[in-house]
Design a protein around this motif. Sequence first.
Motif, PDB file in Angstrom:
ATOM      1  N   GLY A  13      13.438   2.007  -9.328  1.00  0.00           N
ATOM      2  CA  GLY A  13      13.003   1.157  -8.231  1.00  0.00           C
ATOM      3  C   GLY A  13      11.689   1.595  -7.616  1.00  0.00           C
ATOM      4  O   GLY A  13      11.344   1.158  -6.507  1.00  0.00           O
ATOM      5  N   GLU A  14      10.934   2.408  -8.326  1.00  0.00           N
ATOM      6  CA  GLU A  14       9.699   2.977  -7.779  1.00  0.00           C
ATOM      7  C   GLU A  14       8.726   1.897  -7.305  1.00  0.00           C
ATOM      8  O   GLU A  14       8.083   2.035  -6.254  1.00  0.00           O
ATOM      9  CB  GLU A  14       9.030   3.856  -8.832  1.00  0.00           C
ATOM     10  CG  GLU A  14       7.756   4.521  -8.354  1.00  0.00           C
ATOM     11  CD  GLU A  14       7.140   5.416  -9.417  1.00  0.00           C
ATOM     12  OE1 GLU A  14       6.230   6.192  -9.076  1.00  0.00           O
ATOM     13  OE2 GLU A  14       7.562   5.333 -10.596  1.00  0.00           O
ATOM     14  N   GLU A  15       8.599   0.821  -8.042  1.00  0.00           N
ATOM     15  CA  GLU A  15       7.614  -0.209  -7.680  1.00  0.00           C
ATOM     16  C   GLU A  15       7.951  -0.924  -6.381  1.00  0.00           C
ATOM     17  O   GLU A  15       7.083  -1.549  -5.754  1.00  0.00           O
ATOM     18  CB  GLU A  15       7.493  -1.237  -8.801  1.00  0.00           C
ATOM     19  CG  GLU A  15       8.736  -2.080  -9.016  1.00  0.00           C
ATOM     20  CD  GLU A  15       8.557  -3.107 -10.113  1.00  0.00           C
ATOM     21  OE1 GLU A  15       7.859  -4.111  -9.858  1.00  0.00           O
ATOM     22  OE2 GLU A  15       9.113  -2.893 -11.212  1.00  0.00           O
ATOM     23  N   TYR A  16       9.199  -0.820  -5.928  1.00  0.00           N
ATOM     24  CA  TYR A  16       9.609  -1.538  -4.727  1.00  0.00           C
ATOM     25  C   TYR A  16       9.476  -0.708  -3.454  1.00  0.00           C
ATOM     26  O   TYR A  16       9.703  -1.220  -2.358  1.00  0.00           O
ATOM     27  CB  TYR A  16      11.067  -1.995  -4.868  1.00  0.00           C
ATOM     28  CG  TYR A  16      11.310  -2.855  -6.073  1.00  0.00           C
ATOM     29  CD1 TYR A  16      10.994  -4.206  -6.059  1.00  0.00           C
ATOM     30  CD2 TYR A  16      11.832  -2.310  -7.253  1.00  0.00           C
ATOM     31  CE1 TYR A  16      11.197  -5.002  -7.180  1.00  0.00           C
ATOM     32  CE2 TYR A  16      12.041  -3.097  -8.373  1.00  0.00           C
ATOM     33  CZ  TYR A  16      11.725  -4.435  -8.329  1.00  0.00           C
ATOM     34  OH  TYR A  16      11.925  -5.222  -9.437  1.00  0.00           O
ATOM     35  N   PHE A  52      15.969   3.759  -0.563  1.00  0.00           N
ATOM     36  CA  PHE A  52      17.247   3.346  -1.133  1.00  0.00           C
ATOM     37  C   PHE A  52      17.595   1.888  -0.841  1.00  0.00           C
ATOM     38  O   PHE A  52      18.147   1.196  -1.691  1.00  0.00           O
ATOM     39  CB  PHE A  52      18.374   4.261  -0.650  1.00  0.00           C
ATOM     40  CG  PHE A  52      18.144   5.712  -0.967  1.00  0.00           C
ATOM     41  CD1 PHE A  52      17.603   6.102  -2.186  1.00  0.00           C
ATOM     42  CD2 PHE A  52      18.459   6.698  -0.044  1.00  0.00           C
ATOM     43  CE1 PHE A  52      17.386   7.432  -2.485  1.00  0.00           C
ATOM     44  CE2 PHE A  52      18.247   8.027  -0.330  1.00  0.00           C
ATOM     45  CZ  PHE A  52      17.695   8.393  -1.551  1.00  0.00           C
ATOM     46  N   GLU A  53      17.290   1.414   0.370  1.00  0.00           N
ATOM     47  CA  GLU A  53      17.595   0.025   0.688  1.00  0.00           C
ATOM     48  C   GLU A  53      16.615  -0.955   0.053  1.00  0.00           C
ATOM     49  O   GLU A  53      16.813  -2.173   0.135  1.00  0.00           O
ATOM     50  CB  GLU A  53      17.628  -0.157   2.208  1.00  0.00           C
ATOM     51  CG  GLU A  53      18.830   0.542   2.848  1.00  0.00           C
ATOM     52  CD  GLU A  53      18.831   0.448   4.356  1.00  0.00           C
ATOM     53  OE1 GLU A  53      17.871  -0.128   4.918  1.00  0.00           O
ATOM     54  OE2 GLU A  53      19.791   0.952   4.979  1.00  0.00           O
ATOM     55  N   LEU A  54      15.582  -0.431  -0.585  1.00  0.00           N
ATOM     56  CA  LEU A  54      14.613  -1.271  -1.292  1.00  0.00           C
ATOM     57  C   LEU A  54      14.881  -1.323  -2.788  1.00  0.00           C
ATOM     58  O   LEU A  54      14.229  -2.072  -3.509  1.00  0.00           O
ATOM     59  CB  LEU A  54      13.192  -0.745  -1.042  1.00  0.00           C
ATOM     60  CG  LEU A  54      12.751  -0.662   0.427  1.00  0.00           C
ATOM     61  CD1 LEU A  54      11.352  -0.059   0.520  1.00  0.00           C
ATOM     62  CD2 LEU A  54      12.797  -2.022   1.085  1.00  0.00           C
ATOM     63  N   LEU A  55      15.827  -0.509  -3.260  1.00  0.00           N
ATOM     64  CA  LEU A  55      16.163  -0.520  -4.683  1.00  0.00           C
ATOM     65  C   LEU A  55      16.745  -1.877  -5.067  1.00  0.00           C
ATOM     66  O   LEU A  55      17.474  -2.492  -4.287  1.00  0.00           O
ATOM     67  CB  LEU A  55      17.168   0.591  -4.997  1.00  0.00           C
ATOM     68  CG  LEU A  55      16.688   2.026  -4.783  1.00  0.00           C
ATOM     69  CD1 LEU A  55      17.836   3.008  -5.000  1.00  0.00           C
ATOM     70  CD2 LEU A  55      15.523   2.359  -5.708  1.00  0.00           C
ATOM     71  N   PRO A  56      16.437  -2.371  -6.241  1.00  0.00           N
ATOM     72  CA  PRO A  56      16.936  -3.703  -6.636  1.00  0.00           C
ATOM     73  C   PRO A  56      18.442  -3.724  -6.833  1.00  0.00           C
ATOM     74  O   PRO A  56      19.024  -2.802  -7.420  1.00  0.00           O
ATOM     75  CB  PRO A  56      16.201  -3.976  -7.953  1.00  0.00           C
ATOM     76  CG  PRO A  56      15.799  -2.633  -8.476  1.00  0.00           C
ATOM     77  CD  PRO A  56      15.559  -1.768  -7.268  1.00  0.00           C
ATOM     78  N   ILE A  57      19.072  -4.759  -6.304  1.00  0.00           N
ATOM     79  CA  ILE A  57      20.482  -5.050  -6.559  1.00  0.00           C
ATOM     80  C   ILE A  57      20.597  -6.545  -6.837  1.00  0.00           C
ATOM     81  O   ILE A  57      19.683  -7.313  -6.539  1.00  0.00           O
ATOM     82  CB  ILE A  57      21.387  -4.662  -5.375  1.00  0.00           C
ATOM     83  CG1 ILE A  57      21.068  -5.521  -4.150  1.00  0.00           C
ATOM     84  CG2 ILE A  57      21.276  -3.189  -5.054  1.00  0.00           C
ATOM     85  CD1 ILE A  57      22.063  -5.362  -3.012  1.00  0.00           C
ATOM     86  N   THR A 108       0.847  -1.191   0.000  1.00  0.00           N
ATOM     87  CA  THR A 108       0.000   0.000   0.000  1.00  0.00           C
ATOM     88  C   THR A 108       0.882   1.239   0.000  1.00  0.00           C
ATOM     89  O   THR A 108       1.629   1.485   0.949  1.00  0.00           O
ATOM     90  CB  THR A 108      -0.916   0.021   1.240  1.00  0.00           C
ATOM     91  OG1 THR A 108      -1.720  -1.157   1.245  1.00  0.00           O
ATOM     92  CG2 THR A 108      -1.809   1.251   1.217  1.00  0.00           C
ATOM     93  N   LYS A 109       0.802   1.996  -1.063  1.00  0.00           N
ATOM     94  CA  LYS A 109       1.630   3.196  -1.175  1.00  0.00           C
ATOM     95  C   LYS A 109       0.941   4.380  -0.497  1.00  0.00           C
ATOM     96  O   LYS A 109      -0.287   4.496  -0.531  1.00  0.00           O
ATOM     97  CB  LYS A 109       1.925   3.519  -2.636  1.00  0.00           C
ATOM     98  CG  LYS A 109       2.867   2.506  -3.304  1.00  0.00           C
ATOM     99  CD  LYS A 109       3.145   2.896  -4.740  1.00  0.00           C
ATOM    100  CE  LYS A 109       4.155   1.963  -5.402  1.00  0.00           C
ATOM    101  NZ  LYS A 109       5.521   2.203  -4.945  1.00  0.00           N
TER     102      LYS A 109
END
Length: 333
Positions: free
Chosen positions: A120-123, A64-69, A2-3
């Motif tokens: 990474g917006e969707e995350y 930032f810690e949710l951005l894909p790596i 939920t955003k």
Amino acid sequence: MTKQPLQKLFDAMYHGKLSFHDFLQSPVEQNYEVARGSTPGSRTLFKPKENLKTYHRFLNLLLFELLPINERVVFSYRKGFNAVNAVQKHTQSKHFFQTDIKSFFDSIDRSLTQKTILAGEEYCPIEDLHEHIDRIVDLVCVGDSIPVGLPASAPLSNAVLVNFDNEIERFCTQRDLIYSRYADDIIISGQKHENLLGLETLVQEKLHQFCSEKFFIHYGKTRFFQVGGKVKILGMMILPTGKISVDTKKKNDLEVLIHFYLNNNDRFKDMINKTKKHSENNKELSESDYIAYLSGNINYVDSIDPDYTDKLRRKFGSTTIDILKHSSFSKEQ
């Protein structure tokens, strides 16, 4: 997921103790200090003041810690991982390629930072990310790059290379090679020398294709090496048995340092002062600073090779080493 609007997330986190208006409007340049190293070529570090540090922690947690790596190959700035994990993948290899990215953090510009965040917006749970993207970039960039020393720089530096990491991993899988990365250090290895041919050109091309035209490998630090010679990666040695240990010089220096600590306090302090790795602008160290330096070195080697720490215990005494590890040893004067 939920955003929710960024302000709602901010207020839920801080319950009015911090102002969202200040988060959006306070001048970033007034919220950090610059620390320049005293030796030629040393990095300029940026020390955030408490409010900027808090803003970065908030953004790290929710963005930032949710951005894909690519967690299979990247081991820098991740909880529970360190450089040992990056080297561990290569312990059974016979041939190696190592390079790094020149001026890595300085080359991560505002445009790449924004592109990485939006990718990474969707995350992330932020509903109005596009509305606040310019301010978020302002909070994490100094000039036109992300600086060393600010909390958000670490996770961002992992995320900007995700497409490159995925491509290099794909290539290495096809060639029966192993890939890992620690910050700007790139390591590729395998069983056959011919499989590593052309990697200098390929890595450079892929950096431009999948990340940024500003990224260049450091040719002066690029090298090919193999088992039979000295296999040293990220300051660690891969022994013929496949075990990872500390470089012999590092071990010798540490043992001398512990000896002086126990037997000659002036020589102990002088040895630390000569390294100049502990200081900023030649500031004078306190007694606790000297102990912290020694403790940090013991913990560093212990994280790589616990068997060597046991050797130190046998040589200098278990009590001495274990108390130093915890930075609480108080030497009797």
